[in-house]
Design an enzyme around this catalytic site. Structure first.
Site, PDB file in Angstrom:
ATOM      1  N   LYS A  13     -35.747  43.650  35.919  1.00 38.75           N
ATOM      2  CA  LYS A  13     -36.662  43.179  34.860  1.00 38.75           C
ATOM      3  C   LYS A  13     -36.915  41.680  34.989  1.00 38.75           C
ATOM      4  CE  LYS A  13     -33.866  44.412  31.553  1.00 38.75           C
ATOM      5  NZ  LYS A  13     -32.786  44.966  32.403  1.00 38.75           N
ATOM      6  N   ARG A  88     -34.313  45.890  22.606  1.00 41.91           N
ATOM      7  CA  ARG A  88     -33.277  46.695  23.238  1.00 41.91           C
ATOM      8  C   ARG A  88     -32.797  47.813  22.326  1.00 41.91           C
ATOM      9  NH1 ARG A  88     -31.290  42.712  27.119  1.00 41.91           N
ATOM     10  NH2 ARG A  88     -29.802  43.653  28.542  1.00 41.91           N
ATOM     11  N   ARG A 127     -25.470  40.371  42.500  1.00 40.76           N
ATOM     12  CA  ARG A 127     -26.299  39.395  41.780  1.00 40.76           C
ATOM     13  C   ARG A 127     -25.540  38.074  41.659  1.00 40.76           C
ATOM     14  NH1 ARG A 127     -29.386  40.621  36.193  1.00 40.76           N
ATOM     15  NH2 ARG A 127     -27.351  41.177  35.356  1.00 40.76           N
ATOM     16  N   ARG A 160     -21.893  36.531  37.314  1.00 42.03           N
ATOM     17  CA  ARG A 160     -21.747  36.529  35.852  1.00 42.03           C
ATOM     18  C   ARG A 160     -20.549  37.379  35.455  1.00 42.03           C
ATOM     19  NH1 ARG A 160     -27.624  38.153  33.675  1.00 42.03           N
ATOM     20  NH2 ARG A 160     -26.360  39.452  32.319  1.00 42.03           N
ATOM     21  N   ARG A 171     -22.117  48.476  30.065  1.00 39.78           N
ATOM     22  CA  ARG A 171     -23.492  48.089  29.723  1.00 39.78           C
ATOM     23  C   ARG A 171     -24.463  49.231  30.005  1.00 39.78           C
ATOM     24  NH1 ARG A 171     -24.145  42.951  33.130  1.00 39.78           N
ATOM     25  NH2 ARG A 171     -26.248  42.855  32.270  1.00 39.78           N
TER      26      ARG A 171
END
Ligand code: ADP
Ligand code: ADP
Ligand code: ZN
Length: 214
Positions: A13, A88, A127, A160, A171
């Site tokens: 996204k 969300r 990531r 992260r 998540r």
């Protein structure tokens, strides 16, 4: 042009929202980035949000709705914007809808970037985020020119905390329970469009441009 990005954590996204913002000259509004900036600056909002984010849970609706409703009424949003990470939950979507209706406005597109769960954990472990400017990279799919150094600001890159595999699985569960119902929500509003998020990121963007127009 007012756009919502939908998709699982790690679907791409943010990557696509940045490219959309650049091509169409509209602001990219990422609630995750806003929270991370608040955490970095030690604000009250940041302190509250952090406890949820570290757990892989959603920050409560009341901490995020007003923030976004205020943001989209700023001057730079008058030609549109791309929302990344908001809404969300159904209550967030309803609140946005109501606030826009009051202004005589509505969203134009909800773009669902589809990536199966099986690909997500792998993608998230690669990531990397810049501690300086928040830019996002991937060690294989979107590498920096110099290892571990941000192309934009020279900052250091980190994994992260919430991208560690245990938290990613949580998540994903939260996504399926609380966010995925938005696909039906925006289908019912006739603004849902879907793109395959498993292909190369430039090809995902081409598919999006075919939908939004040149
Ligand atoms: P990703 O892009 O990987 O899905 P984000 O940067 O969008 O992650 O969000 C990171 C975290 O910030 C989420 O796991 C959640 O805790 C919090 N967050 C971001 N946006 C929202 C929102 N609209 N509502 C509730 N929590 C949010
Ligand atoms: P989201 O905002 O949905 O959480 P990101 O845009 O941050 O997702 O992308 C998650 C990770 O996957 C990042 O490391 C990013 O560089 C990488 N990525 C994004 N799009 C693709 C793609 N089409 N193929 C492979 N990796 C991708
Ligand atoms: Zn940087």
């Amino acid at each position: 042009m007012k756009i919502i990005m939908l998709g699982a954590p790690g679907a791409g996204k943010g990557t696509q929202a940045k490219k959309i913002a650049e091509k169409y000259g509209i602001p990219h509004i990422s609630t995750g980035d806003i929270f991370r900036a608040n955490i970095k600056n030690g604000t009250e909002l940041g302190k509250k949000a952090k406890t949820y984010m570290d757990e892989g849970l959603l920050v409560p609706d009341e901490l995020v709705v007003d923030l976004v409703v205020d943001r989209v009424q700023q001057e730079d949003c008058k030609n549109g914007y791309v929302l990344d990470g908001f809404p969300r939950t159904i209550p967030q979507a309803d609140a946005l809808d109501k606030a826009l209706a009051k202004l005589g406005e509505k969203m134009d597109y909800a773009i669902n970037v589809e990536v199966p769960d099986a690909n997500i954990v792998n993608r998230m472990s690669g990531r990397r985020a810049c501690v300086g400017c928040g830019a996002t990279y991937h060690i294989v799919h979107a590498p920096t020119k110099e290892e571990n150094i941000c192309d934009t600001c020279g900052g250091e890159l980190i994994l992260r905390d919430d991208d560690k595999p245990e938290t990613v699985l949580k998540r994903l569960r939260v996504y399926h329970e609380q966010t995925q119902p938005l696909i039906q929500y925006y289908t019912d509003k006739n603004i849902l469009v879907e793109v395959d998020g498993t292909v190369d990121l430039e090809d995902v963007f081409k598919a999006i441009v075919r939908i939004l127009g040149e």
